[in-house]
Design a protein around this motif. Structure first.
Motif, PDB file in Angstrom:
ATOM      1  N   THR A  15       0.895  -1.220  -0.154  1.00  0.00           N
ATOM      2  CA  THR A  15      -0.029  -0.010   0.003  1.00  0.00           C
ATOM      3  C   THR A  15       0.889   1.265   0.195  1.00  0.00           C
ATOM      4  O   THR A  15       0.660   2.113  -0.750  1.00  0.00           O
ATOM      5  CB  THR A  15      -0.966   0.016   1.146  1.00  0.00           C
ATOM      6  N   GLU A  16       1.927   1.288   0.844  1.00  0.00           N
ATOM      7  CA  GLU A  16       2.758   2.538   1.004  1.00  0.00           C
ATOM      8  C   GLU A  16       1.805   3.751   1.004  1.00  0.00           C
ATOM      9  O   GLU A  16       2.178   4.592   0.179  1.00  0.00           O
ATOM     10  CB  GLU A  16       3.558   2.443  -0.121  1.00  0.00           C
ATOM     11  N   ILE A  17       0.895   3.920   2.098  1.00  0.00           N
ATOM     12  CA  ILE A  17       0.104   5.032   2.356  1.00  0.00           C
ATOM     13  C   ILE A  17       1.006   6.220   2.545  1.00  0.00           C
ATOM     14  O   ILE A  17       0.443   7.383   2.157  1.00  0.00           O
ATOM     15  CB  ILE A  17      -0.748   4.879   3.539  1.00  0.00           C
ATOM     16  N   ALA A 197       0.019   4.761   9.314  1.00  0.00           N
ATOM     17  CA  ALA A 197       1.493   4.377   9.020  1.00  0.00           C
ATOM     18  C   ALA A 197       1.785   3.203   9.043  1.00  0.00           C
ATOM     19  O   ALA A 197       2.441   2.448   8.187  1.00  0.00           O
ATOM     20  CB  ALA A 197       2.023   5.352   9.886  1.00  0.00           C
ATOM     21  N   ALA A 198       1.345   2.403   9.935  1.00  0.00           N
ATOM     22  CA  ALA A 198       1.452   0.651  10.149  1.00  0.00           C
ATOM     23  C   ALA A 198       1.012   0.020   8.795  1.00  0.00           C
ATOM     24  O   ALA A 198       1.646  -1.015   8.584  1.00  0.00           O
ATOM     25  CB  ALA A 198       0.791   0.328  11.544  1.00  0.00           C
ATOM     26  N   VAL A 199      -0.403   0.289   8.525  1.00  0.00           N
ATOM     27  CA  VAL A 199      -0.838  -0.204   7.522  1.00  0.00           C
ATOM     28  C   VAL A 199      -0.064   0.209   6.100  1.00  0.00           C
ATOM     29  O   VAL A 199       0.201  -1.153   5.198  1.00  0.00           O
ATOM     30  CB  VAL A 199      -2.460   0.010   7.143  1.00  0.00           C
ATOM     31  N   GLY A 200       0.476   1.266   5.856  1.00  0.00           N
ATOM     32  CA  GLY A 200       1.127   1.670   4.872  1.00  0.00           C
ATOM     33  C   GLY A 200       2.388   0.813   4.792  1.00  0.00           C
ATOM     34  O   GLY A 200       3.161   0.981   3.705  1.00  0.00           O
ATOM     35  N   TYR A 201       2.988   0.457   5.970  1.00  0.00           N
ATOM     36  CA  TYR A 201       4.440  -0.129   5.883  1.00  0.00           C
ATOM     37  C   TYR A 201       4.252  -1.434   5.281  1.00  0.00           C
ATOM     38  O   TYR A 201       3.707  -2.355   5.525  1.00  0.00           O
ATOM     39  CB  TYR A 201       5.139  -0.149   7.114  1.00  0.00           C
ATOM     40  N   ASP A 202       5.008  -1.608   4.208  1.00  0.00           N
ATOM     41  CA  ASP A 202       4.913  -2.982   3.096  1.00  0.00           C
ATOM     42  C   ASP A 202       5.829  -3.747   3.748  1.00  0.00           C
ATOM     43  O   ASP A 202       6.706  -4.281   3.122  1.00  0.00           O
ATOM     44  CB  ASP A 202       5.184  -2.750   1.812  1.00  0.00           C
ATOM     45  N   GLU A 244      -1.583  -6.484  12.586  1.00  0.00           N
ATOM     46  CA  GLU A 244      -2.898  -7.070  12.565  1.00  0.00           C
ATOM     47  C   GLU A 244      -3.604  -6.887  13.796  1.00  0.00           C
ATOM     48  O   GLU A 244      -4.882  -6.592  13.578  1.00  0.00           O
ATOM     49  CB  GLU A 244      -2.739  -8.693  11.935  1.00  0.00           C
ATOM     50  N   HIS A 245      -2.799  -7.224  15.046  1.00  0.00           N
ATOM     51  CA  HIS A 245      -3.751  -7.209  16.220  1.00  0.00           C
ATOM     52  C   HIS A 245      -4.338  -5.709  16.345  1.00  0.00           C
ATOM     53  O   HIS A 245      -5.169  -5.474  16.827  1.00  0.00           O
ATOM     54  CB  HIS A 245      -2.826  -7.368  17.224  1.00  0.00           C
ATOM     55  N   PHE A 246      -3.263  -4.599  16.327  1.00  0.00           N
ATOM     56  CA  PHE A 246      -3.761  -3.186  16.365  1.00  0.00           C
ATOM     57  C   PHE A 246      -4.811  -2.847  15.443  1.00  0.00           C
ATOM     58  O   PHE A 246      -5.564  -2.110  15.551  1.00  0.00           O
ATOM     59  CB  PHE A 246      -2.568  -2.423  16.275  1.00  0.00           C
ATOM     60  N   ARG A 323      -9.209  -3.848   2.600  1.00  0.00           N
ATOM     61  CA  ARG A 323      -8.820  -4.224   1.306  1.00  0.00           C
ATOM     62  C   ARG A 323      -7.272  -4.268   1.165  1.00  0.00           C
ATOM     63  O   ARG A 323      -6.903  -4.928   0.528  1.00  0.00           O
ATOM     64  CB  ARG A 323      -9.474  -3.222   0.347  1.00  0.00           C
ATOM     65  N   ARG A 324      -6.774  -3.170   1.712  1.00  0.00           N
ATOM     66  CA  ARG A 324      -5.096  -2.944   1.670  1.00  0.00           C
ATOM     67  C   ARG A 324      -4.466  -3.979   2.577  1.00  0.00           C
ATOM     68  O   ARG A 324      -3.233  -4.053   2.349  1.00  0.00           O
ATOM     69  CB  ARG A 324      -4.713  -1.597   1.850  1.00  0.00           C
TER      70      ARG A 324
END
Length: 347
Positions: A15-17, A197-202, A244-246, A323-324
């Motif tokens: 994702t690299e948000i 930021a956590a989701v965007g980190y690949d 995933e937990h957070f 989705r991401r």
């Protein structure tokens, strides 16, 4: 090493948000994930208000027909009741996940404590931070340090192509970890910026590359490089688990907040629909002057659709995040089967 390994860049497939390419991307990301959900919902309601006013001015619609407006008000009341009922059901589903027996609660606690011990050992700290954003920050800093150690360990490796491949890989890790670390330093868990930021980190892509490097060149790399690569793989796995937990915890809080706000807006919305019907209930026509009628009717309609605006705002964010992060670990559905940096054909 095949040509596909040298020709393909080690670009992220995630994702690299945190990355921004142009103004359109920035606006899209703000609407989908970064903007305050209440503000987004307010914008939707204001847009509806201005839309109805504009259509009335142009002559596309009219607020003069009593029967049409009263039928519309009745439909709005029924629709609002249905939406509120749906939200209450979602809230009950979330609450059902919180109920646990003493045995289940103890198992959850033991698994969390075991995980935190693993984090402490991996990051070499006395105790892992209690704050989720600080814990993520610690893991990101550890990944950065291990990437630097891996790069240093292969600095004098004989194979120039492998050394270049690992160098590009570690450089990409350092760039992405620096970007995420800067974001996490100024955020607290509870704001979406930390989760974004956590989701965007690949980490999934980085874990995929690390495991491939370990499997292909583990026997020929220096021992300290292999150790650094193993440490990096372990930390990336911990980061994936932590994220995933957070993410799950945050989405639970987000949906609970959405339920509360929908209830708060549901009562005014129903009252607004009833008021709109009463305005046209007089036998002689609307009780408000024709000059002000479009403004009053448009404003009441905007109030009535406020629960729907909240639904749009929150679902946009939760659906985008889900989705991401549809896969956990190095399972990359968005990656082309033949894409680099490794040749995927059979030897």
């Amino acid at each position: 090493m095949g040509s596909s390994e040298t020709d393909e860049t080690l670009e992220s497939y995630g994702t690299e948000i945190g990355k921004r390419t142009n103004s359109v991307t920035r606006v899209r990301e703000w609407v989908l994930v970064e903007g305050d959900r209440l503000f987004i919902a307010s914008l939707v309601s204001v847009a509806v208000f201005l839309l109805f006013l504009s259509m009335n001015e142009i002559g596309i619609i009219s607020f003069a027909n009593d029967d049409s407006i009263t039928r519309l008000a009745g439909g709005m009341i029924a629709g609002t009741f249905s939406l509120v009922t749906l939200v209450v059901s979602i809230n009950q589903l979330i609450l059902s996940q919180e109920f646990a027996s003493a045995g289940d609660a103890r198992e959850q606690l033991e698994s969390v404590m075991s995980f935190r011990e693993d984090v402490s050992e991996t990051t070499d700290v006395a105790a892992s931070p209690a704050s989720p954003s600080r814990l993520l920050e610690l893991l990101v800093e550890t990944i950065n340090e291990q990437a630097v150690a891996l790069d240093d360990a292969v600095s004098e490796y004989d194979d120039a192509e492998v050394r270049e491949l690992i160098g590009r890989y570690t450089n990409s890790i350092e760039e992405s970890t620096d970007r995420v670390d800067d974001t996490l330093e100024h955020t607290q868990f509870g704001t979406f910026k930390a989760v974004s930021a956590a989701v965007g980190y690949d980490a999934a892509w980085q874990l995929y590359v690390a495991r491939n490097l370990r499997g292909r060149y583990g026997e020929s790399l220096p021992d300290d490089a292999v150790d650094a690569l193993d440490d990096l793989i372990g930390t990336l796995e911990l980061f994936n688990t932590t994220r995933e937990h957070f993410k799950t915890t945050y989405l639970q809080k987000e949906l609970t907040r959405f339920s509360q706000l929908t209830i708060y807006c549901g009562v005014p919305a129903i009252l607004g629909a009833m008021t709109l019907g009463f305005v046209y209930a007089d036998l002689t026509g609307p009780t408000i002057s024709a000059v002000y009628l479009p403004f009053v009717a448009s404003a009441l309609i905007a109030v009535v659709i406020s629960p729907l605006a909240l639904l749009v705002a929150f679902i946009l964010r939760t659906a985008t995040v889900t989705r991401r992060t549809a896969s956990v670990g190095p399972m990359l559905p968005q990656k082309d089967p033949d894409a680099g940096p490794f040749d995927v054909t059979d030897d």
